[in-house]
Motif scaffolding. Structure first.
Motif, mmCIF file in Angstrom:
data_model
loop_
_atom_site.group_PDB
_atom_site.id
_atom_site.type_symbol
_atom_site.label_atom_id
_atom_site.label_comp_id
_atom_site.label_asym_id
_atom_site.label_seq_id
_atom_site.Cartn_x
_atom_site.Cartn_y
_atom_site.Cartn_z
ATOM 1 N N SER A 158 0.611 -1.405 0.281
ATOM 2 C CA SER A 158 0.356 0.286 0.088
ATOM 3 C C SER A 158 0.892 1.290 0.012
ATOM 4 O O SER A 158 2.505 1.538 0.338
ATOM 5 N N LYS A 159 0.389 1.974 -0.704
ATOM 6 C CA LYS A 159 0.701 3.563 -0.889
ATOM 7 C C LYS A 159 1.234 3.834 0.510
ATOM 8 O O LYS A 159 2.374 4.460 0.971
ATOM 9 N N GLU A 160 0.281 4.149 1.606
ATOM 10 C CA GLU A 160 0.084 4.505 3.430
ATOM 11 C C GLU A 160 1.703 3.618 4.049
ATOM 12 O O GLU A 160 2.703 4.836 4.367
ATOM 13 N N LYS A 161 1.464 2.186 3.759
ATOM 14 C CA LYS A 161 3.115 1.306 4.639
ATOM 15 C C LYS A 161 4.870 2.273 3.426
ATOM 16 O O LYS A 161 5.102 2.020 4.654
ATOM 17 N N ALA A 162 4.180 2.810 1.805
ATOM 18 C CA ALA A 162 5.399 2.268 1.823
ATOM 19 C C ALA A 162 5.773 4.009 1.739
ATOM 20 O O ALA A 162 7.346 4.098 1.766
ATOM 21 N N LYS A 163 4.801 4.645 1.879
ATOM 22 C CA LYS A 163 5.355 5.973 3.269
ATOM 23 C C LYS A 163 5.882 5.945 3.931
ATOM 24 O O LYS A 163 7.057 7.166 4.779
ATOM 25 N N ILE A 164 5.315 5.188 4.953
ATOM 26 C CA ILE A 164 5.939 5.070 6.594
ATOM 27 C C ILE A 164 7.429 4.378 6.633
ATOM 28 O O ILE A 164 8.272 4.568 7.264
#
Ligand code: ATP
Ligand code: ZN
Length: 222
Positions: free
Chosen positions: A196-202
């Motif tokens: 997910s994009k959210e995870k990639a950001k973290i």
């Protein structure tokens, strides 16, 4: 399968071993606040969208490759031995050691090719096989889980393939290094494909924070 919660990441680290102290210190220096391992295998960070999984180091490559964990900190030697493909984000510079071939101090073996048709004891059967295969030296592997250094003196192996750092254990067991196979250090790893994009950001944010702690060596402003 994998991680269903997209708003936080799971970080797999060794629960109790040589990697543990530097790993925990590094994550804390990067700003994460979380409990030490105390029989609880899973702890939430108090101030960051992450959970720490305390596991055996040997299981970390699988957890990360499969996406059960989003990040892991593990020795290069263990990753290589596992055969799992992951994405290495950072070299962390601690737990430096080498995978070597060692033989009895008094043996007349002087190069790896002298080990043709001999028996090698190791806890790293895949890495050892790969090395001898690449060098076209036929050998037999005996896979033992620990105290590999004892094998030559007990007479069931001519040589060993094992991890060394200072070399003290080898000397204590009347062994000497014949040949280095590879160097190792702790790595920050992530799955090849982050779900997910959210995870990639973290993950990206943590990579930057850890890089800064390490001295910005691998950090570039984009
Ligand atoms: P676990 O119970 O988690 O399976 P283990 O006994 O397999 O632990 P440790 O001895 O804690 O593993 O070593 C962990 C990693 O530390 C090794 O895989 C290697 O990358 C690195 N390492 C091993 N020996 C040394 C050493 N003497 N100095 C520094 N790093 C080392
Ligand atoms: Zn282990």
């Amino acid at each position: 399968m994998g991680n269903s919660d997209n708003k936080s990441v799971k970080i797999a680290i060794q629960k109790d071993g040589r990697l543990t102290q530097d790993t925990v210190s590094l994550l804390r220096a990067a700003g994460l606040s979380f409990e030490n391992y105390n029989r609880k295998l899973f702890v939430k960070c108090r101030n960051y969208p992450a959970e720490v999984l305390y596991v055996r180091d040997d299981d970390i490559p699988y957890y990360v490759a499969s996406g059960i964990a989003d990040l892991g900190i593990v020795g290069q030697n263990v990753l290589r031995e596992s055969g799992f493909r992951v994405n290495t984000l950072l070299d962390l510079g601690f737990c430096r050691c080498s995978l070597v071939i060692a033989v009895p101090q008094n043996s007349n073996i002087s190069r790896a090719s002298d080990l043709r048709n001999s028996t090698i004891a190791t806890s790293y059967p895949n890495s050892a096989k790969e090395y001898f295969k690449e060098n076209k030296i036929p050998i037999k592997i005996v896979n033992i889980k620990g105290a590999v250094e004892i094998a030559p003196s007990l007479g069931f192996a001519h040589a060993i393939v094992d991890i060394v750092a200072t070399g003290k254990t080898l000397v204590l067991n009347n062994l000497r290094i014949l040949q280095k196979i590879s160097d190792s250090q702790a790595l920050l790893i992530t799955p090849n494909e982050v779900t997910s994009k959210e995870k990639a950001k973290i993950i990206d944010d943590l990579k930057v924070k850890i890089s800064e702690v390490l001295g910005g060596k691998d950090y570039e402003y984009l």
